[in-house]
Each structure stands twice: as structure tokens, then as C-alpha cells.
Design a protein around this motif. Structure first.
Motif, mmCIF file in Angstrom:
data_model
loop_
_atom_site.group_PDB
_atom_site.id
_atom_site.type_symbol
_atom_site.label_atom_id
_atom_site.label_comp_id
_atom_site.label_asym_id
_atom_site.label_seq_id
_atom_site.Cartn_x
_atom_site.Cartn_y
_atom_site.Cartn_z
ATOM 1 N N LEU A 197 0.825 -1.208 0.000
ATOM 2 C CA LEU A 197 0.000 0.000 0.000
ATOM 3 C C LEU A 197 0.860 1.259 0.000
ATOM 4 O O LEU A 197 1.872 1.335 0.698
ATOM 5 C CB LEU A 197 -0.896 0.018 1.239
ATOM 6 C CG LEU A 197 -2.160 -0.835 1.201
ATOM 7 C CD1 LEU A 197 -2.784 -0.907 2.591
ATOM 8 C CD2 LEU A 197 -3.165 -0.264 0.206
ATOM 9 N N LYS A 198 0.444 2.243 -0.784
ATOM 10 C CA LYS A 198 1.078 3.551 -0.739
ATOM 11 C C LYS A 198 0.579 4.303 0.493
ATOM 12 O O LYS A 198 -0.595 4.219 0.855
ATOM 13 C CB LYS A 198 0.709 4.382 -1.968
ATOM 14 C CG LYS A 198 1.332 3.949 -3.266
ATOM 15 C CD LYS A 198 0.919 4.922 -4.371
ATOM 16 C CE LYS A 198 1.506 4.538 -5.711
ATOM 17 N NZ LYS A 198 1.090 5.504 -6.768
ATOM 18 N N ASP A 199 1.482 5.013 1.127
ATOM 19 C CA ASP A 199 1.085 5.935 2.179
ATOM 20 C C ASP A 199 1.381 7.332 1.643
ATOM 21 O O ASP A 199 2.404 7.928 1.931
ATOM 22 C CB ASP A 199 1.860 5.657 3.468
ATOM 23 C CG ASP A 199 1.341 6.484 4.633
ATOM 24 O OD1 ASP A 199 0.234 7.031 4.508
ATOM 25 O OD2 ASP A 199 2.052 6.605 5.646
ATOM 26 N N ASP A 200 0.453 7.834 0.797
ATOM 27 C CA ASP A 200 0.644 9.090 0.073
ATOM 28 C C ASP A 200 0.189 10.262 0.954
ATOM 29 O O ASP A 200 -0.996 10.418 1.253
ATOM 30 C CB ASP A 200 -0.171 9.052 -1.223
ATOM 31 C CG ASP A 200 0.166 10.218 -2.143
ATOM 32 O OD1 ASP A 200 0.785 11.191 -1.668
ATOM 33 O OD2 ASP A 200 -0.204 10.153 -3.332
ATOM 34 N N ASN A 201 1.154 11.086 1.369
ATOM 35 C CA ASN A 201 0.841 12.193 2.264
ATOM 36 C C ASN A 201 0.543 13.499 1.532
ATOM 37 O O ASN A 201 0.449 14.555 2.166
ATOM 38 C CB ASN A 201 2.005 12.409 3.244
ATOM 39 C CG ASN A 201 2.138 11.257 4.220
ATOM 40 O OD1 ASN A 201 1.137 10.733 4.701
ATOM 41 N ND2 ASN A 201 3.360 10.834 4.482
ATOM 42 N N SER A 202 0.440 13.428 0.221
ATOM 43 C CA SER A 202 0.033 14.634 -0.509
ATOM 44 C C SER A 202 -1.450 14.894 -0.253
ATOM 45 O O SER A 202 -2.189 14.040 0.249
ATOM 46 C CB SER A 202 0.280 14.456 -2.008
ATOM 47 O OG SER A 202 -0.590 13.461 -2.529
ATOM 48 N N LEU A 203 -1.917 16.085 -0.618
ATOM 49 C CA LEU A 203 -3.319 16.430 -0.417
ATOM 50 C C LEU A 203 -4.227 15.473 -1.179
ATOM 51 O O LEU A 203 -5.245 14.992 -0.662
ATOM 52 C CB LEU A 203 -3.574 17.870 -0.877
ATOM 53 C CG LEU A 203 -5.031 18.361 -0.790
ATOM 54 C CD1 LEU A 203 -5.526 18.300 0.652
ATOM 55 C CD2 LEU A 203 -5.155 19.769 -1.360
ATOM 56 N N PHE A 204 -3.833 15.155 -2.419
ATOM 57 C CA PHE A 204 -4.611 14.241 -3.237
ATOM 58 C C PHE A 204 -4.644 12.854 -2.608
ATOM 59 O O PHE A 204 -5.677 12.171 -2.599
ATOM 60 C CB PHE A 204 -4.023 14.187 -4.637
ATOM 61 C CG PHE A 204 -4.865 13.431 -5.625
ATOM 62 C CD1 PHE A 204 -6.230 13.693 -5.754
ATOM 63 C CD2 PHE A 204 -4.300 12.441 -6.426
ATOM 64 C CE1 PHE A 204 -7.004 12.993 -6.654
ATOM 65 C CE2 PHE A 204 -5.067 11.724 -7.331
ATOM 66 C CZ PHE A 204 -6.430 12.003 -7.448
#
Length: 424
Positions: A197-204
Motif C-alpha cells: 500500500l502507498k502511504d501518500d501524504n500529498s493532499l490528493f
């Protein structure tokens, strides 16, 4: 893992070729000690590949030094490296260092130490730690290429492989009826690839998480580092790693992590692991069997390398990690066209003596893959444990070679970094 062990001398026998020395059996290994050592003596045993602390080594006069007349008045350890090596001393093996318990009296209350204790630091003083070889030759600045780290997207499920501890210090972990497997240990550089899983901390990314959208990403790394691209790296290039990252693309199930060893060559001119002059082993029979030089090629020609998977896990979205048994891992890897470390034997544990007899069969034999160099050793895995439980046993001659290589690192391996140096 990288500790000194408080233990009692239980077996002693005469040195075959030295009147002032004798041999003790400690954790199944032959260790040369002085004549003042007696059965029942309590002391501290330091395994091969440890480095002693500066103050501890100096206080016990273990470092090489000379008086004003050039006479040797110290011990045998290098004053800078202070590392414990496997050595042959007058025809007898010495696998580690044993010192009396009194050697620790300036660092702790030795009356409180008992058999079975493990030590690294006492009252703020480093007694021992893992030895990481260094070089005094400085690498030109233009050759240093640091890996970029991901700042926005992280992969928290992409776990490092746990250190594999030494078998001889962990025999009590085996219980009658345990299902065990012995696999070959390979001498290369570690790698890992996963679909996690990605842990994407960007707003999107945060918005998608709130909407319940889960995204997976294929990610690869070394033993300690997550790779963000394949330029630079410890060898000046990570292209040989990219080959396996690409090979696994679209072949991994969600949550799968493969841990593997890459062996052979980086390119046409560079071995993944350094070679060794076999004359320095000082054993004519060894040189007769394996030739003038040890190259850990595993059957690979210059410019070639190969990947062998040794562990497979499945991580759920809730971060629960499940170990995949060897046989299941083997079937999975065969289906996607990659190799696994060879299985040498599987058995039910009965006694420690039976276990050690099984392991001993695979010590100091030609590596079964390439057959041109001595085997590194084996890994014994307990399959019926809920967490990854495996222990390693290295061959005696491999320990000798490893010590020689550590002393002779050259410019080819200047930018290997701790990731690779820790595997030598």
C-alpha cells in the motif's frame, strides 16, 4: 545478535602443537585459551565478527603494541579495528575469543553476572559491537551518488528483513516436534521487492484515503534502504537490481514481499562480493580443492548475476504479517519464473545433538550451486512458529575468508556502504 556471552568453560583439551595453550569447546566451537583456564571458569565469549570497545581492549591489554625497543608487549588485536577473527593457530582452529570474567571488573559489578547473560554495553562503556570494515582511502567526490529518498510517498508495509541470529547461541529455541528446514546460505547482497500500500501524504493522497481508495505500488530496496530509482548506489549503479524489480513487475499479489539474495557480478569487471587470495587461508588442502582465488560467482559468468528468494511474507491492509512456508514460496516462485534458495533437508526436531549432526554435514563443502568455492553455510528455519524464526551457521573456511576480505577491502568496494559491508 552482536553480543558477548557470559558462559562457563565445560570442556578443555590439549592443543595439538603448543605446550602453553589449550582448547576449549564453547557453543560447539573450538576456542584457544591459556593454560590458566580451568573447567568451571566463568568468563565472556566474543564471537567472530565482533569489534571490542576501545577502553575495554586497552584495559585488558588486548591491542598490539611495542615498547621503545620494538618488543611486542601487547595483545594480538589490531589497535584500530579491534575485530575478532577466525584464525588457525599452530594447526588448531580458534573461533572467537574467551576472556575471564575479571576482564569486566572495571566496567561493572561482576558478581552480578551469570551464565546466559548477554552484553554489549556496560555502564556506558561499549564492550563489543558488530564489526563494520572501513577503508582509509577517500573516494573522489564526483563518484559519490546518494540515493534520493521518497518524501511524499512512503511504504510503511515494506519491512526490513530481520537479522538472522547464530544457531549455536539459540539452540534452546528448538522444541521437540518442531518442523524444521535447512536451506543453503548464499554470499551476495540482499534485496527485497514488494507490492504494498502507498502511504501518500500529498493532499490528493489524503483525499483518496478518506474516500476509501487503496493504491498499491511495487517498491524495491536493499537490506536497509528503499530505492527511489536505480542510479548511483553502493556500486555506482543499481542497474543489476533494476533487472529483478522489472522481472517482478505485475507478478506480485497485493501485500506480497519477497526477500532475496543477488549473487554473481555487478558488471563485467566487478563481483558483488570481493574475491580472496586463497594462499592467505594457509591451508594447502583448501587451495588444492578451490584453487588460487575464491570468487563467489555461484556459476555466473562475468557480467551475470542471479536472484534467489529466501523469504516471502503477506502483509494485510491492517499491517498483519504472515510468513509464507518454504514449500508454498517455492511453488509461487516457480510459477513466476524465479529461483529460491536450495532446500537441503527437512526434518522434525528431536534433540540438539541430532540437529547439529544434520547441520554439520553441510559445513566446509563446495557450494552446491557453483561448486567452485566453499559454501557460506546454512540457515535452519522453524516453520511452525508464528513469526519468522531462523538461525544461521557459517562454515569455518568461510569465516577465515571473510576475515581476510575484511582486512583487504580495495578501491572497487569503496562505496558499498554499511548495507553491503555488514554482509561480508
Amino acid at each position: 545478535m552482536h553480543e558477548g556471552y557470559i558462559t562457563t568453560i565445560k570442556e578443555l583439551h590439549k592443543h595439538s602443537n603448543a605446550d602453553r595453550l589449550q582448547c576449549a569447546t564453547i557453543f560447539g566451537s573450538n576456542v584457544i585459551v591459556g593454560l590458566d583456564t580451568k573447567i568451571g571458569d566463568l568468563g565472556v565469549y566474543f564471537p567472530v565478527d565482533l569489534q571490542l570497545g576501545q577502553e575495554f581492549a586497552e584495559k585488558n591489554n588486548l591491542l598490539r603494541k611495542k615498547d621503545e625497543n620494538g618488543n611486542e608487549i601487547g595483545g594480538y588485536l589490531d589497535p584500530v579495528k579491534r575485530n575478532i577473527k577466525a584464525i588457525n593457530l599452530r594447526g588448531e582452529k580458534s573461533d572467537g575469543l574467551f576472556l575471564p570474567i575479571e576482564s569486566l571488573k572495571d566496567f561493572t559489578d561482576i558478581s552480578k553476572l551469570k551464565e546466559g547473560d548477554k552484553i554489549t554495553t556496560l555502564n556506558g562503556y561499549v564492550i563489543c559491537e558488530k564489526y563494520i570494515p572501513r577503508t582509509n582511502v577517500k573516494q573522489p567526490q564526483q563518484k559519490i551518488k546518494k540515493l534520493k529518498r521518497r518524501k511524499v510517498i512512503e511504504h510503511l508495509q515494506f519491512q526490513e528483513h530481520v537479522d538472522t541470529e547464530q544457531l549455536m547461541y539459540n539452540l534452546d529455541n528448538f522444541k521437540e516436534g518442531d518442523y524444521c528446514e535447512i536451506t543453503l546460505k548464499l554470499h551476495g547482497t540482499s534485496g527485497r521487492t514488494a507490492l504494498v500500500l502507498k502511504d501518500d501524504n500529498s493532499l490528493f493522497g489524503k483525499i483518496k484515503r478518506k474516500l476509501g481508495i487503496q493504491e498499491y505500488d511495487e517498491v524495491s530496496g536493499t537490506r536497509r534502504v528503499v530505492l527511489d530509482g536505480f542510479d548511483g548506489g553502493f556500486y555506482g549503479t543499481n542497474e543489476f537490481r533494476k533487472k529483478y524489480h522489472d522481472l517482478l513487475n505485475d507478478k506480485l499479489y497485493k501485500g506480497i514481499t519477497l526477500y532475496y539474495e543477488i549473487v554473481g557480478y555487478v558488471d563485467e569487471n566487478t563481483l558483488i562480493m570481493p574475491e580472496c587470495d586463497n594462499k592467505k587461508v594457509k591451508d594447502k588442502e583448501f587451495e588444492k580443492v578451490y584453487g588460487k582465488t575464491t570468487k563467489f560467482t555461484y556459476g555466473c559468468n562475468p557480467g551475470e548475476n542471479e536472484m534467489y528468494v529466501y523469504r516471502m511474507t503477506l502483509t494485510t491492509p491492517d499491517d498483519l504479517v504472515f510468513e509464507v512456508p518454504y514449500e508454498t514460496m517455492k511453488v509461487y516462485c516457480e510459477q513466476i519464473g524465479i529461483k529460491v534458495v536450495p532446500l537441503l533437508e527437512k526434518f522434525m526436531f528431536t534433540t540438539q545433538e541430532d540437529l547439529l549432526e544434520r547441520v554439520d554435514k553441510y559445513m566446509d563443502i563446495p557450494d552446491p550451486i557453483g561448486k567452485s568455492h566453499v559454501s557460506e553455510g546454512v540457515v535452519v528455519r522453524i516453520e511452525n512458529k508464528p513469526k519468522f524464526t531462523a538461525f544461521k551457521q557459517k562454515c569455518w573456511f568461510f569465516k577465515i575468508l571473510s576475515g581476510i576480505i575484511q582486512e583487504n577491502l580495495n578501491d572497487t568496494y569503496l562505496n558499498m556502504g554499511d548495507d553491503l559491508l555488514s554482509e561480508i
